[in-house]
Structures are given as structure tokens and as C-alpha cells.
Write a protein that holds these residues in place. Sequence first.
Motif, short mmCIF file in Angstrom:
data_model
loop_
_atom_site.label_atom_id
_atom_site.label_comp_id
_atom_site.label_asym_id
_atom_site.label_seq_id
_atom_site.Cartn_x
_atom_site.Cartn_y
_atom_site.Cartn_z
N VAL A 131 45.78 33.33 43.26
CA VAL A 131 44.81 32.42 43.89
C VAL A 131 44.35 31.35 42.89
O VAL A 131 44.25 30.17 43.23
N LEU A 132 44.08 31.77 41.65
CA LEU A 132 43.64 30.80 40.64
C LEU A 132 44.74 29.79 40.30
O LEU A 132 44.46 28.60 40.11
N ARG A 190 47.86 38.23 33.35
CA ARG A 190 49.14 38.48 34.01
C ARG A 190 50.12 39.23 33.10
O ARG A 190 50.77 40.16 33.52
N LEU A 201 40.33 41.12 32.17
CA LEU A 201 40.88 41.24 33.53
C LEU A 201 41.95 42.34 33.63
O LEU A 201 42.16 42.87 34.71
N ALA A 214 46.74 39.28 42.53
CA ALA A 214 46.20 38.47 43.63
C ALA A 214 45.23 37.41 43.10
O ALA A 214 45.30 36.24 43.49
N LEU A 215 44.33 37.82 42.20
CA LEU A 215 43.37 36.88 41.61
C LEU A 215 44.09 35.79 40.83
O LEU A 215 43.77 34.60 40.95
N THR A 216 45.06 36.19 40.03
CA THR A 216 45.85 35.22 39.26
C THR A 216 46.57 34.24 40.18
O THR A 216 46.56 33.03 39.94
N ASN A 249 44.23 33.43 32.86
CA ASN A 249 45.09 34.01 33.90
C ASN A 249 46.39 34.55 33.31
O ASN A 249 46.84 35.63 33.68
N ILE A 262 45.07 43.74 42.14
CA ILE A 262 43.92 42.83 42.21
C ILE A 262 44.09 41.70 41.21
O ILE A 262 43.83 40.54 41.52
N VAL A 263 44.53 42.03 40.00
CA VAL A 263 44.75 41.01 38.97
C VAL A 263 45.82 40.01 39.43
O VAL A 263 45.65 38.80 39.29
#
Length: 193
Positions: A75-76, A133, A61, A71-73, A129, A68-69
Motif C-alpha cells: 500500500v505504501l 520487506r 515493522l 500488505a502495508l509495504t 518499507n 501484514i508487513v
Amino acid sequence: MISFTVTAVVFGVVFLAELPDKTALAGLVLGTRYRASYVFAGVAAAFALHVALAVAAGSVLTLLPQQIVQALTGVLFLGGAAVLLMKKDEDEEEIRKPENQSFWKVSGAGFMLILVAEFGDLTQIMTANLAARYDDPLSVGIGAVLALWSVAAIGILGGKALMRRVPLRLITKVAALVMLALGVWSLWEAVAG
């Protein structure tokens, strides 16, 4: 170099998320039936494999753009917090009893139980995640493995006594709040950055 800060953060998050999980109860049940050191050997090996897979996924990732990472992290993490808050109390599952008390039978049973039960579990996803991060696979891996091994040891050696003193719901809510905070922080960094 190992970052003790990253290792400590990962340890705390993974420890709190794993403590109310079914694997602590499974470790407790196996620990009451079999020699604790044999059970721990199998469980520890399975957790080490899970963390290695999660850190590898998280490291992939890091190849994506940082926003993007984040935001994805975020949300998860928020999804993980929601799962913990909506999770119902779990009953102890029946665990197949190995035919004898040999090291290989007992540790093999512990290994297979954790390998199957934890695959794609919340803490494995959280570890991926966190690896994404912090972009520090070694520190994340060490923190996650130590947290999972600690929970396994607590479950095997005396989880029942801990659960009598600290309500499982409280532990679950603390883990959810930590994940919620990490999720909001990650999303804020994605938007602000």
C-alpha cells in the motif's frame, strides 16, 4: 552478511525516486555557489542520518506478521507511486547563503537543508518499507545511502546537464513504475502467502 541483490534493488529504487526530488536541485544550487566537497560532506551526513532513522523504523515493522508487513509495504509503495505521478514540477527554492566559504558554514548549510527538507520524505518512507520487506537492515541501509549520495553528487556536480539530456518527467515516471511494480508484488505476496 551483505546481500548484493538487496543492496542493488534498494539502490535502484531509491536512486530513481530521489533523482527528480527537490534535494537534487538544492544540491545543484549549493554546488554552483560553494565548494562541492564542502557541500557534499554536509549533504552526505544528513542523508546517512535519514537512512539510519528509516532503517530503524523499518526494522521495527519486521516484528509484525509477514502478511501484514507485505500488505502495508504494498500500500505504501502504491501511495508513493501515486505521489510521484501526481507531483508537479518543483521550482528551485531560495537557499540561504552562508556568510563565508568555511567548511563548517558550507557543510552545515548543506546538512541543515537536507535534514529539514528530507525528513519524512518519500525516499525515507521507501527506505523504511524496504527495510521491513527484506529484513536486512545493513544491505538496505548501504543501498539507500549509496543511492542518496549518488543523487547528491550528481546534483552538486552536474545535475543541470543531466536534466537537459533526460527529461525530469521521464525519470519521475520510471521511478513511479518501479514503485508500482513493487507495490503490486508486495500485495500479491500478502494475498498469496
